[in-house]
Motif scaffolding. Structure first.
Motif, PDB file in Angstrom:
ATOM      1  N   THR A  37      12.742  45.632  24.478  1.00 32.19           N
ATOM      2  CA  THR A  37      13.807  46.614  24.377  1.00 32.19           C
ATOM      3  C   THR A  37      13.798  47.240  23.002  1.00 32.19           C
ATOM      4  O   THR A  37      13.068  46.835  22.116  1.00 32.19           O
ATOM      5  CB  THR A  37      15.186  45.960  24.615  1.00 32.19           C
ATOM      6  N   ARG A  38      14.661  48.222  22.831  1.00 34.04           N
ATOM      7  CA  ARG A  38      14.828  48.843  21.529  1.00 34.04           C
ATOM      8  C   ARG A  38      15.977  48.213  20.778  1.00 34.04           C
ATOM      9  O   ARG A  38      16.401  48.694  19.740  1.00 34.04           O
ATOM     10  CB  ARG A  38      15.054  50.345  21.709  1.00 34.04           C
ATOM     11  N   ASP A  39      16.525  47.121  21.291  1.00 37.27           N
ATOM     12  CA  ASP A  39      17.648  46.461  20.646  1.00 37.27           C
ATOM     13  C   ASP A  39      17.203  45.765  19.366  1.00 37.27           C
ATOM     14  O   ASP A  39      16.035  45.428  19.184  1.00 37.27           O
ATOM     15  CB  ASP A  39      18.289  45.441  21.584  1.00 37.27           C
ATOM     16  N   VAL A  40      18.162  45.519  18.498  1.00 36.27           N
ATOM     17  CA  VAL A  40      17.907  44.806  17.250  1.00 36.27           C
ATOM     18  C   VAL A  40      18.032  43.309  17.507  1.00 36.27           C
ATOM     19  O   VAL A  40      18.995  42.847  18.109  1.00 36.27           O
ATOM     20  CB  VAL A  40      18.915  45.243  16.166  1.00 36.27           C
ATOM     21  N   PHE A  41      17.042  42.557  17.076  1.00 35.75           N
ATOM     22  CA  PHE A  41      17.066  41.103  17.197  1.00 35.75           C
ATOM     23  C   PHE A  41      17.387  40.545  15.814  1.00 35.75           C
ATOM     24  O   PHE A  41      16.511  40.450  14.950  1.00 35.75           O
ATOM     25  CB  PHE A  41      15.708  40.599  17.706  1.00 35.75           C
ATOM     26  N   ALA A 155      12.439  38.121  14.391  1.00 34.54           N
ATOM     27  CA  ALA A 155      13.789  38.492  13.984  1.00 34.54           C
ATOM     28  C   ALA A 155      13.771  39.386  12.758  1.00 34.54           C
ATOM     29  O   ALA A 155      12.836  39.363  11.958  1.00 34.54           O
ATOM     30  CB  ALA A 155      14.613  37.237  13.701  1.00 34.54           C
ATOM     31  N   TYR A 156      14.826  40.169  12.640  1.00 35.58           N
ATOM     32  CA  TYR A 156      15.014  40.978  11.438  1.00 35.58           C
ATOM     33  C   TYR A 156      15.465  40.063  10.305  1.00 35.58           C
ATOM     34  O   TYR A 156      16.283  39.159  10.500  1.00 35.58           O
ATOM     35  CB  TYR A 156      16.064  42.056  11.681  1.00 35.58           C
ATOM     36  N   VAL A 157      14.905  40.285   9.124  1.00 34.50           N
ATOM     37  CA  VAL A 157      15.324  39.523   7.943  1.00 34.50           C
ATOM     38  C   VAL A 157      15.427  40.466   6.755  1.00 34.50           C
ATOM     39  O   VAL A 157      14.723  41.481   6.681  1.00 34.50           O
ATOM     40  CB  VAL A 157      14.344  38.375   7.606  1.00 34.50           C
ATOM     41  N   TYR A 231      14.980  50.984   8.810  1.00 31.49           N
ATOM     42  CA  TYR A 231      13.733  50.238   8.624  1.00 31.49           C
ATOM     43  C   TYR A 231      13.054  49.958   9.959  1.00 31.49           C
ATOM     44  O   TYR A 231      11.850  50.186  10.121  1.00 31.49           O
ATOM     45  CB  TYR A 231      13.989  48.923   7.896  1.00 31.49           C
ATOM     46  N   LEU A 232      13.817  49.443  10.936  1.00 28.00           N
ATOM     47  CA  LEU A 232      13.206  49.066  12.205  1.00 28.00           C
ATOM     48  C   LEU A 232      12.681  50.287  12.956  1.00 28.00           C
ATOM     49  O   LEU A 232      11.592  50.241  13.546  1.00 28.00           O
ATOM     50  CB  LEU A 232      14.218  48.308  13.066  1.00 28.00           C
ATOM     51  N   GLN A 233      13.451  51.380  12.951  1.00 25.12           N
ATOM     52  CA  GLN A 233      12.981  52.588  13.626  1.00 25.12           C
ATOM     53  C   GLN A 233      11.672  53.075  13.004  1.00 25.12           C
ATOM     54  O   GLN A 233      10.716  53.409  13.712  1.00 25.12           O
ATOM     55  CB  GLN A 233      14.041  53.685  13.542  1.00 25.12           C
ATOM     56  N   ASN A 234      11.639  53.096  11.680  1.00 27.17           N
ATOM     57  CA  ASN A 234      10.439  53.576  11.016  1.00 27.17           C
ATOM     58  C   ASN A 234       9.253  52.655  11.246  1.00 27.17           C
ATOM     59  O   ASN A 234       8.148  53.104  11.554  1.00 27.17           O
ATOM     60  CB  ASN A 234      10.695  53.678   9.511  1.00 27.17           C
TER      61      ASN A 234
END
Length: 266
Positions: A37-41, A155-157, A231-234
């Protein structure tokens, strides 16, 4: 009876091999909802927010004023030369990662650019390769190499000083400390020249994009969520978002690596 002699690889090579193996295992070990998905983890959000506030405070107290002072004191032409020198020093690492990604065209182009700018360009202080029409550098990293090998984003950190990242890119940053052959060739204290050039180039970028970075960090309603989203989109766009996974790039050609939060705006 004589047995053939066997020599183990040098210790730096063994450390690099071990880091690559651990990176792959760690990056592939856990489920990754963000892959589908495009969701943030972001399972570490409370800790990440605490680190974000630390980074923001450090930027306000130290990084931003130093960057502004640096750009005020250092002439623009000198800043440009230092940036070119830093970029040239990063090319060997780009070449290694391109080879690991089986991107031989990129490795060849970067090698040619390195040779031209190091010789004709006096160690990278000038950029005759661009004047000759040679392709720009691949600007890759081991995080992208892990992506090419199929490692999950994880995961995002948020990292101290370095800002937004993911588990995969964090392992990539660690391995990239060893992927540049210059780190084995150039001994201390000469090796510190490259580190100093990289810090100076980061300060130049912090000053150049000061208005945008300040708007994100100090004027947005939720600077943490804003930084994370950009950041994640880029990063996903840079790694090749497909037609069913489209990521907006609100600030143009963003770079995920660099100094505090600058990756959000380039």
């Amino acid at each position: 009876m004589l047995l053939p002699s066997f020599k183990f690889p040098p210790k730096p090579a063994l450390r690099l091999i071990a880091l690559i193996g651990v990176s792959l295992l760690a990056a592939c070990a856990r489920p990754d909802p963000s892959e589908a998905t495009r969701d943030v983890f972001d399972p570490y959000e409370p800790q990440n927010r605490g680190m974000h506030e630390f980074n923001r405070g450090l930027d306000r107290a130290l990084v931003r004023p130093v960057a502004k002072g640096y750009s005020t004191v250092i002439p623009d032409d000198i800043e440009t030369v230092i940036g070119r020198f830093s970029t040239n020093l990063s090319l060997p690492s780009d070449i290694v990662n391109s080879v690991l990604q089986l991107n031989m065209r990129g490795a060849f182009h970067d090698t040619a650019r390195l040779l031209v700018n190091t010789t004709v360009g006096l160690g990278g202080l000038f950029d005759p390769a661009s004047e000759m029409g040679m392709p720009k550098g691949t600007n890759t990293d081991f995080g992208e190499t892990l992506h090419v090998w199929g490692a999950r984003e994880g995961a995002y950190v948020e990292l101290p000083l370095l800002g937004p990242s993911t588990e995969r890119d964090t392992w990539g940053i660690a391995v990239d400390l060893f992927t540049n052959p210059l780190s084995y060739i150039v001994e201390s204290p000469e090796s510190l020249i490259g580190t100093g050039a990289g810090v100076a180039a980061g300060l130049s970028k912090r000053s150049k994009f000061s208005d945008t970075i300040d708007a994100i960090l100090y004027e947005s309603a939720d600077s943490y969520a804003q930084s994370r989203s950009i950041y994640l989109q880029n990063r996903r766009f840079e790694l090749g978002g497909t037609s069913d996974r489209v990521y907006d790039d609100p600030y143009g050609a963003l770079e995920p690596s660099g100094t505090l939060e600058e990756s959000n705006v380039e």
